[in-house]
Motif scaffolding. Structure first.
Motif, PDB file in Angstrom:
ATOM      1  N   PRO A  14      45.979 139.950  61.962  1.00  0.00           N
ATOM      2  CA  PRO A  14      47.581 138.789  62.451  1.00  0.00           C
ATOM      3  C   PRO A  14      48.902 139.577  61.941  1.00  0.00           C
ATOM      4  N   GLY A  15      49.524 138.860  62.395  1.00  0.00           N
ATOM      5  CA  GLY A  15      50.662 139.563  62.103  1.00  0.00           C
ATOM      6  C   GLY A  15      51.359 140.496  62.250  1.00  0.00           C
ATOM      7  N   SER A  62      51.681 132.525  76.578  1.00  0.00           N
ATOM      8  CA  SER A  62      51.239 132.701  75.505  1.00  0.00           C
ATOM      9  C   SER A  62      52.243 133.780  74.598  1.00  0.00           C
ATOM     10  N   ARG A  66      57.224 137.226  71.851  1.00  0.00           N
ATOM     11  CA  ARG A  66      55.767 138.462  70.805  1.00  0.00           C
ATOM     12  C   ARG A  66      56.043 139.641  72.144  1.00  0.00           C
ATOM     13  N   LYS A  84      53.635 139.871  66.411  1.00  0.00           N
ATOM     14  CA  LYS A  84      53.613 138.778  65.589  1.00  0.00           C
ATOM     15  C   LYS A  84      51.955 138.039  66.054  1.00  0.00           C
ATOM     16  N   LYS A  86      48.451 137.658  67.407  1.00  0.00           N
ATOM     17  CA  LYS A  86      47.060 136.589  67.087  1.00  0.00           C
ATOM     18  C   LYS A  86      46.515 136.977  66.816  1.00  0.00           C
ATOM     19  N   PRO A  87      45.171 136.522  66.800  1.00  0.00           N
ATOM     20  CA  PRO A  87      42.973 136.284  66.910  1.00  0.00           C
ATOM     21  C   PRO A  87      42.992 136.671  67.883  1.00  0.00           C
ATOM     22  N   GLU A  88      43.883 135.504  68.544  1.00  0.00           N
ATOM     23  CA  GLU A  88      44.112 134.740  69.884  1.00  0.00           C
ATOM     24  C   GLU A  88      44.230 135.733  71.048  1.00  0.00           C
ATOM     25  N   ASP A  89      44.798 136.907  70.598  1.00  0.00           N
ATOM     26  CA  ASP A  89      45.078 137.877  71.476  1.00  0.00           C
ATOM     27  C   ASP A  89      44.176 139.271  71.074  1.00  0.00           C
ATOM     28  N   VAL A 121      42.511 142.083  66.691  1.00  0.00           N
ATOM     29  CA  VAL A 121      43.333 140.781  65.870  1.00  0.00           C
ATOM     30  C   VAL A 121      42.327 140.158  64.903  1.00  0.00           C
TER      31      VAL A 121
END
Length: 123
Positions: A14-15, A62, A66, A84, A86-89, A121
């Motif tokens: 993440p990130g 969303s 980014r 950046k 995120k796990p939801e990506d 991620v």
């Protein structure tokens, strides 16, 4: 015959950042709009980002701020810079392109899809 080949997926914390590439090959006269879609397990495929032949872009809410989509027409390639993350990506990312081709001197266009590349991620 036209092929779209994606590359650049993988596992990132993440990130972190990843850059996806999608190269079109075959009997190509030119490329119109190109885009990136993604599909997470149990979810429908969704548009992430798109770029027109005139370089106008649009993004899913969303990913705005980014992700950046770009294209290199000389290389018949579209890119997706993802920052950046995120796990939801996490999803399989697919490239889509509207490709112009010539048959018997007539220019036609058709949509093509790549095979997909996994982006995960996770820490």
């Amino acid at each position: 015959q036209v092929q779209l080949v994606e590359s650049g997926g993988g596992l990132v914390q993440p990130g972190g950042s990843l850059r996806l590439s999608c190269a079109a090959s075959g009997s190509i006269f030119g490329l119109n709009a190109m885009g990136w879609y993604r599909q997470a397990p149990g979810k429908e495929r969704e548009l992430v980002a798109a770029i027109t032949g005139g370089d106008s872009t649009n993004y899913a809410d969303s990913v705005k701020g980014r992700f950046t989509i770009s294209r290199d027409n000389a290389k018949n390639t579209v890119y997706l810079q993802m920052n950046k993350l995120k796990p939801e990506d996490t999803a399989v990312y697919y490239c889509n392109a509207n490709v112009r081709y010539s048959i018997a001197s007539v220019i036609r266009a058709n949509d093509y899809w790549g095979q997909g590349t996994q982006v995960t991620v996770s820490s």
